[in-house]
Design a protein around this motif. Structure first.
Motif, PDB file in Angstrom:
ATOM      1  N   GLN A   1      72.198  30.995  25.516  1.00  0.00           N
ATOM      2  CA  GLN A   1      73.598  31.381  25.628  1.00  0.00           C
ATOM      3  C   GLN A   1      74.478  30.212  26.065  1.00  0.00           C
TER       4      GLN A   1
ATOM      5  N   SER B   1      77.689  31.114  24.109  1.00  0.00           N
ATOM      6  CA  SER B   1      77.623  32.050  22.987  1.00  0.00           C
ATOM      7  C   SER B   1      76.863  33.290  23.396  1.00  0.00           C
ATOM      8  N   GLY B   2      77.014  34.338  22.627  1.00  0.00           N
ATOM      9  CA  GLY B   2      76.215  35.541  22.834  1.00  0.00           C
ATOM     10  C   GLY B   2      76.827  36.555  23.782  1.00  0.00           C
ATOM     11  N   ARG B   3      77.754  36.119  24.612  1.00  0.00           N
ATOM     12  CA  ARG B   3      78.425  37.034  25.526  1.00  0.00           C
ATOM     13  C   ARG B   3      79.726  36.380  25.968  1.00  0.00           C
ATOM     14  N   THR B   4      80.572  37.140  26.585  1.00  0.00           N
ATOM     15  CA  THR B   4      81.820  36.578  27.058  1.00  0.00           C
ATOM     16  C   THR B   4      81.650  36.070  28.488  1.00  0.00           C
ATOM     17  N   PHE B   5      82.213  34.912  28.742  1.00  0.00           N
ATOM     18  CA  PHE B   5      82.196  34.341  30.083  1.00  0.00           C
ATOM     19  C   PHE B   5      83.607  34.267  30.658  1.00  0.00           C
ATOM     20  N   THR B   6      84.486  35.071  30.093  1.00  0.00           N
ATOM     21  CA  THR B   6      85.868  35.098  30.564  1.00  0.00           C
ATOM     22  C   THR B   6      85.899  35.362  32.065  1.00  0.00           C
TER      23      THR B   6
ATOM     24  N   TYR C   1      84.609  33.621  34.328  1.00  0.00           N
ATOM     25  CA  TYR C   1      83.483  33.002  34.998  1.00  0.00           C
ATOM     26  C   TYR C   1      83.794  31.561  35.380  1.00  0.00           C
TER      27      TYR C   1
ATOM     28  N   ASN D   1      84.961  28.081  23.350  1.00  0.00           N
ATOM     29  CA  ASN D   1      84.024  28.521  24.406  1.00  0.00           C
ATOM     30  C   ASN D   1      83.202  27.345  24.930  1.00  0.00           C
TER      31      ASN D   1
ATOM     32  N   ASP E   1      78.430  31.560  35.784  1.00  0.00           N
ATOM     33  CA  ASP E   1      78.301  32.851  36.439  1.00  0.00           C
ATOM     34  C   ASP E   1      79.635  33.204  37.074  1.00  0.00           C
ATOM     35  N   ASN E   2      79.731  34.431  37.556  1.00  0.00           N
ATOM     36  CA  ASN E   2      80.920  34.880  38.255  1.00  0.00           C
ATOM     37  C   ASN E   2      80.750  34.532  39.738  1.00  0.00           C
TER      38      ASN E   2
ATOM     39  N   TYR F   1      73.079  31.843  34.577  1.00  0.00           N
ATOM     40  CA  TYR F   1      72.991  31.351  33.204  1.00  0.00           C
ATOM     41  C   TYR F   1      72.947  29.821  33.216  1.00  0.00           C
TER      42      TYR F   1
END
Length: 123
Positions: A1, A23-28, A30, A75, A97-98, A112
């Motif tokens: 990712q 990629s593969g998920r949103t990290f908005t 983060y 991204n 990460d958040n 991640y």
């Protein structure tokens, strides 16, 4: 990712730009960060950027030489490294990460991780 790229061999005083693409998920919202690990040493914090708002943080020893930036549309987070020194030789990892902003320097706060890209600076 997380896919890190851009490492290589460079002479002292040179520059490199690393990229980390998510990629593969949103990290908005983060935080995406760079860490590095030299042989026989612990993983150390390099720089961080909050993807929303653009807050940045740097290792004190690297301020002025390294710059973190982002391209939201791609991204991707970048690490521009200038005036490289042999002691910058390491595997560079991106992470996301958040993370609570006050803890961004701690590698154990990130879930991640990219695969790492080797940076070698020759003297």
């Amino acid at each position: 990712q997380l896919q890190a790229s851009g490492g290589g061999l460079v002479q002292a005083g040179g520059s490199l730009r690393l990229s980390c693409t998510a990629s593969g998920r949103t990290f908005t919202g983060y935080t995406m960060s760079w860490f590095r690990q030299a042989p026989g040493k612990e993983r150390e914090f390099v720089a961080a950027m909050r993807l929303s708002g653009g807050n940045t943080a740097y290792a004190d020893s690297l301020k002025g030489r390294f710059t973190i930036s982002r391209d939201t549309a791609k991204n991707t987070v970048y690490l521009q490294m200038n005036s490289l020194k042999p002691e910058d030789t390491a595997i560079y990892y991106c992470a996301a990460d958040n993370v609570i902003w006050g803890l961004v320097r701690r590698p154990d706060e990130y879930s991640y991780w990219g695969q790492g890209t080797q940076v070698t600076v020759s003297s």
